[in-house]
Design a protein around this motif. Structure first.
Motif, PDB file in Angstrom:
ATOM      1  N   VAL A 153      17.459  -7.334 -14.072  1.00  0.00           N
ATOM      2  CA  VAL A 153      17.169  -6.442 -14.873  1.00  0.00           C
ATOM      3  C   VAL A 153      15.273  -7.257 -14.899  1.00  0.00           C
ATOM      4  N   PRO A 154      14.395  -6.743 -14.974  1.00  0.00           N
ATOM      5  CA  PRO A 154      12.962  -7.453 -14.858  1.00  0.00           C
ATOM      6  C   PRO A 154      12.129  -6.894 -16.295  1.00  0.00           C
ATOM      7  N   ASP A 155      11.467  -7.737 -16.400  1.00  0.00           N
ATOM      8  CA  ASP A 155      10.806  -7.299 -17.878  1.00  0.00           C
ATOM      9  C   ASP A 155       9.177  -6.750 -17.173  1.00  0.00           C
ATOM     10  N   GLY A 156       9.614  -5.984 -16.263  1.00  0.00           N
ATOM     11  CA  GLY A 156       7.993  -5.536 -16.159  1.00  0.00           C
ATOM     12  C   GLY A 156       7.257  -5.351 -14.155  1.00  0.00           C
ATOM     13  N   ASP A 157       6.452  -5.128 -13.855  1.00  0.00           N
ATOM     14  CA  ASP A 157       6.247  -4.483 -12.650  1.00  0.00           C
ATOM     15  C   ASP A 157       6.808  -6.363 -11.599  1.00  0.00           C
ATOM     16  N   LEU A 158       6.781  -6.129 -10.991  1.00  0.00           N
ATOM     17  CA  LEU A 158       7.215  -7.563  -9.539  1.00  0.00           C
ATOM     18  C   LEU A 158       5.441  -7.079  -8.497  1.00  0.00           C
ATOM     19  N   VAL A 159       4.557  -8.014  -8.882  1.00  0.00           N
ATOM     20  CA  VAL A 159       3.459  -7.838  -7.678  1.00  0.00           C
ATOM     21  C   VAL A 159       4.219  -8.769  -6.648  1.00  0.00           C
ATOM     22  N   VAL A 160       3.483  -8.358  -5.281  1.00  0.00           N
ATOM     23  CA  VAL A 160       3.752  -8.844  -4.152  1.00  0.00           C
ATOM     24  C   VAL A 160       2.031  -8.912  -3.474  1.00  0.00           C
ATOM     25  N   HIS A 161       1.228  -9.925  -3.365  1.00  0.00           N
ATOM     26  CA  HIS A 161      -0.284 -10.589  -2.913  1.00  0.00           C
ATOM     27  C   HIS A 161       0.112 -11.253  -1.447  1.00  0.00           C
ATOM     28  N   TRP A 162      -0.503  -9.951  -0.288  1.00  0.00           N
ATOM     29  CA  TRP A 162      -0.904 -10.676   0.834  1.00  0.00           C
ATOM     30  C   TRP A 162      -2.892 -11.833   0.896  1.00  0.00           C
ATOM     31  N   PRO A 163      -2.580 -12.643   0.631  1.00  0.00           N
ATOM     32  CA  PRO A 163      -4.293 -12.923   0.576  1.00  0.00           C
ATOM     33  C   PRO A 163      -4.933 -12.534   2.030  1.00  0.00           C
ATOM     34  N   ASP A 164      -3.854 -12.960   3.238  1.00  0.00           N
ATOM     35  CA  ASP A 164      -4.443 -13.054   4.454  1.00  0.00           C
ATOM     36  C   ASP A 164      -4.564 -11.483   5.155  1.00  0.00           C
ATOM     37  N   ALA A 165      -4.110 -10.416   4.481  1.00  0.00           N
ATOM     38  CA  ALA A 165      -3.899  -9.021   4.984  1.00  0.00           C
ATOM     39  C   ALA A 165      -4.934  -8.497   5.683  1.00  0.00           C
ATOM     40  N   GLU A 166      -5.792  -8.116   5.970  1.00  0.00           N
ATOM     41  CA  GLU A 166      -6.740  -7.374   6.485  1.00  0.00           C
ATOM     42  C   GLU A 166      -6.614  -5.692   7.262  1.00  0.00           C
ATOM     43  N   LEU A 167      -6.796  -5.005   5.793  1.00  0.00           N
ATOM     44  CA  LEU A 167      -5.934  -3.260   6.641  1.00  0.00           C
ATOM     45  C   LEU A 167      -7.714  -2.636   6.770  1.00  0.00           C
ATOM     46  N   ASP A 168      -7.807  -1.493   7.934  1.00  0.00           N
ATOM     47  CA  ASP A 168      -8.680  -1.114   7.645  1.00  0.00           C
ATOM     48  C   ASP A 168      -8.579   0.079   6.913  1.00  0.00           C
ATOM     49  N   ALA A 169      -9.502   1.055   6.460  1.00  0.00           N
ATOM     50  CA  ALA A 169      -9.201   2.563   5.321  1.00  0.00           C
ATOM     51  C   ALA A 169      -8.236   2.957   5.913  1.00  0.00           C
ATOM     52  N   ALA A 170      -7.861   3.559   7.541  1.00  0.00           N
ATOM     53  CA  ALA A 170      -7.308   4.468   8.451  1.00  0.00           C
ATOM     54  C   ALA A 170      -5.085   3.702   7.853  1.00  0.00           C
ATOM     55  N   GLN A 171      -5.643   2.740   8.156  1.00  0.00           N
ATOM     56  CA  GLN A 171      -4.281   2.004   7.857  1.00  0.00           C
ATOM     57  C   GLN A 171      -3.968   1.834   6.007  1.00  0.00           C
ATOM     58  N   LEU A 172      -5.049   1.708   5.617  1.00  0.00           N
ATOM     59  CA  LEU A 172      -4.738   1.487   4.002  1.00  0.00           C
ATOM     60  C   LEU A 172      -3.526   3.266   3.497  1.00  0.00           C
ATOM     61  N   GLY A 173      -4.084   4.568   4.679  1.00  0.00           N
ATOM     62  CA  GLY A 173      -3.954   5.748   3.929  1.00  0.00           C
ATOM     63  C   GLY A 173      -2.351   5.673   4.710  1.00  0.00           C
ATOM     64  N   VAL A 174      -2.075   4.570   6.263  1.00  0.00           N
ATOM     65  CA  VAL A 174      -1.039   4.884   6.356  1.00  0.00           C
ATOM     66  C   VAL A 174       0.047   4.589   5.004  1.00  0.00           C
ATOM     67  N   LEU A 175      -0.438   3.038   4.757  1.00  0.00           N
ATOM     68  CA  LEU A 175       0.715   2.324   3.711  1.00  0.00           C
ATOM     69  C   LEU A 175       0.683   3.220   2.562  1.00  0.00           C
ATOM     70  N   ASP A 176      -0.399   3.993   2.233  1.00  0.00           N
ATOM     71  CA  ASP A 176       0.035   4.732   0.641  1.00  0.00           C
ATOM     72  C   ASP A 176       0.897   5.849   0.810  1.00  0.00           C
ATOM     73  N   ARG A 177       0.940   6.262   2.323  1.00  0.00           N
ATOM     74  CA  ARG A 177       2.193   7.301   2.325  1.00  0.00           C
ATOM     75  C   ARG A 177       3.188   6.351   2.588  1.00  0.00           C
ATOM     76  N   ILE A 178       3.687   5.730   2.987  1.00  0.00           N
ATOM     77  CA  ILE A 178       4.606   4.868   2.809  1.00  0.00           C
ATOM     78  C   ILE A 178       5.201   4.775   1.628  1.00  0.00           C
ATOM     79  N   LEU A 179       4.357   3.727   0.644  1.00  0.00           N
ATOM     80  CA  LEU A 179       4.707   3.808  -0.105  1.00  0.00           C
ATOM     81  C   LEU A 179       5.594   4.359  -1.441  1.00  0.00           C
ATOM     82  N   SER A 180       4.297   5.845  -1.109  1.00  0.00           N
ATOM     83  CA  SER A 180       5.190   7.117  -1.480  1.00  0.00           C
ATOM     84  C   SER A 180       6.165   7.626  -1.736  1.00  0.00           C
ATOM     85  N   VAL A 181       6.995   7.348  -0.559  1.00  0.00           N
ATOM     86  CA  VAL A 181       8.095   7.202  -0.282  1.00  0.00           C
ATOM     87  C   VAL A 181       9.504   6.600   0.000  1.00  0.00           C
TER      88      VAL A 181
END
Length: 498
Positions: free
Chosen positions: A100-128
């Motif tokens: 039973v989490p008391d807040g959001d879980l945040v996951v951070h990839w310090p070395d992941a580099e994505l371009d603007a197009a890839q970030l757009g695709v990722l945002d669509r994936i996260l939305s579904v």
């Protein structure tokens, strides 16, 4: 860098780690990198039109690097209910635990580099992305520009860290491992060979049911990574605490009896401890060393039972129970309930649980063990370079001679077993007799062959000979170190010298 926040809409997170059964009452918290990457891939197939495979692979590959986490405080709970089966009148009882989490879980990839197009695709994936873990773990996911606070769960190298999570291996590493695995199968009969996914991409798509059906003890293309989790305080308004995160890995018992058992009976004491704890826990996997279907566990995360002579008088006065994978709530309850084990000759061994926690809380050197009331089987917090046999090493394999070359000598087997335990640092190995043990030790230490060296439970062993060794590492290592036949039950133990 890339940061994703997960909000659990129902206030619960349901997920069982690969090497646990759902009825053990444990939760994989935080979610493993392996689970997160597979969830993103699965969600991508909900998009219309479906994301092109080449685009999706290029998006996912940077996420194979190890992330860090900002893990919220969490309480826990469970439900118990019956599931229908094919046999009328014989439902199966299910123990469904959740965090039973008391807040959001945040996951951070310090070395992941994505371009603007890839970030757009990722945002669509996260939305579904509708859930993470089991289907009842409803989730809402979104990208953040950066973690809102300092990460409190980060990956470690080697065997440090208090949490173990599954993570996908790098594509090149998988290909190398696959080639070696297939080459090793050449000598097997055709029906004994296993098929492997051809690429890392296929690995991330393989169904869990198929892996279980094919008999994999861990998924191919997956590595077990240690994390250090500086766990937040659990939510006080939810008192039913679940064993998530920093579970205790060590239980230490003090022994009392009208006649204490000799250290030569360590194997017998270890077996009796295991049997008693299985009885208190309905044969919990961490004590039995077996999966629910009876298959033996091979990753050594289940318990080691280590009777020891901490005051150096030749008699067992403490028992250390150590499980690298940790003791969950049900296992802890069994440890707390244990009061005695039956003894040979009518002398029961009375037990008092005097410590429950992490390795670094309980260790010291052989010289200081009795004075400080700590265990020499673990060694000091900073580790020890020199270790000596406390109970004899029984080789699991026979020594052979081929074309004039000795293969699998006891020393060779000790070195190989150390590597399996993660003690891969440079080490010098020399045989020692009981009379050569460093002080303090019993005034007349028993010869190695006088120890009880065989148990009913079987196990691989290379004959009936036993040996003692002094291990000198190039760098300090933390114990416990237990090697060879019977290592989970009291044989092959080493104590820290300096």
């Amino acid at each position: 860098m890339l940061t994703i926040a997960f909000t659990f809409l129902g206030g619960r997170y349901h997920a069982t780690a690969w090497d646990h059964h759902v009825n053990e009452g444990t939760v994989e918290w935080p979610p493993s990198p392996w689970r997160i990457v597979r969830a993103l891939i699965a969600a991508s197939y909900k998009l219309v039109p479906i994301v092109d495979d080449d685009v999706l692979r290029a998006l996912i590959e940077p996420l194979l690097a190890l992330p860090g986490y900002l893990v919220p405080a969490a309480g826990g709970g469970h439900t118990r209910h019956y599931m229908p089966t094919d046999q009328p009148g014989k439902p199966v009882k299910v123990f469904d635990a959740f965090a039973v989490p008391d807040g959001d879980l945040v996951v951070h990839w310090p070395d992941a580099e994505l371009d603007a197009a890839q970030l757009g695709v990722l945002d669509r994936i996260l939305s579904v992305l509708g859930y993470l873990g089991r289907a009842e773990s409803w989730v809402e996911a979104r990208r953040l520009s950066a973690p809102p606070a300092e990460l409190n769960c980060t990956p470690e190298e080697g065997d440090r860290g208090n949490l173990v999570l599954n993570a996908p291996v790098a594509p090149a590493d998988y290909q190398s491992w696959r080639d070696g695995f297939l080459a090793a199968q050449v000598t097997l009969a055709k029906k004994e060979r296993r098929e492997l996914p051809a690429t890392w991409w296929e690995v991330l798509h393989i169904e869990t049911d198929r892996l279980f059906r094919d008999g994999w003890s861990s998924p191919p293309g997956v590595r077990r990574v240690r994390y250090t989790w500086r766990q937040a305080t659990a939510v006080s308004s939810r008192p039913a605490q679940l064993s998530v995160g920093r579970m205790p890995t060590v239980a230490r018992f003090a022994c009392a009896s009208s006649v204490l058992p000799l250290l030569t009976k360590a194997l017998s004491v270890g077996d009796r401890m295991r049997a008693a704890l299985m009885g208190h826990s309905d044969a919990h996997w961490v004590f039995s060393g077996k999966q629910p279907d009876g298959a033996r566990l091979t990753d050594h995360d289940h318990a080691y039972f280590a009777p020891s002579d901490d005051d150096a008088d030749g008699y067992v006065d403490h028992v250390l129970v150590h499980a690298r994978g940790g003791f969950d709530e049900l296992a802890v309850r069994a440890l707390q309930q244990l009061r005695k084990v039956w003894g040979h000759g009518g002398h029961d061994l009375m037990l008092a649980l005097i410590g429950l926690g992490q390795l670094e809380d309980f260790g010291t050197t052989r010289r200081d063990a009795h004075r400080l009331g700590l265990s020499p089987l673990i060694g000091p917090r900073e580790g020890a370079r020199v270790w000596e046999s406390h109970t004899p090493f029984v080789p699991p394999r026979y020594t052979k001679r081929r074309r004039g070359t000795v293969i699998d000598s006891p020393e060779d087997q000790v070195r190989a077993l150390l590597a399996k335990l993660g003690r891969e640092t440079e080490v010098s190995i020399s045989a020692i007799a009981p009379a050569e043990l460093s002080a303090p030790c019993a005034s007349k230490p028993a010869d190695w062959y006088r120890f009880h060296l065989e148990r009913k439970g079987g196990g691989a062993r290379g004959g009936h000979r036993s040996f003692g060794f002094r291990l000198t590492f190039a760098q300090p290592v933390l114990g416990p170190i237990a090697l060879g036949y019977g290592a989970h039950h009291g044989l092959g133990q080493f104590v820290a010298i300096e």
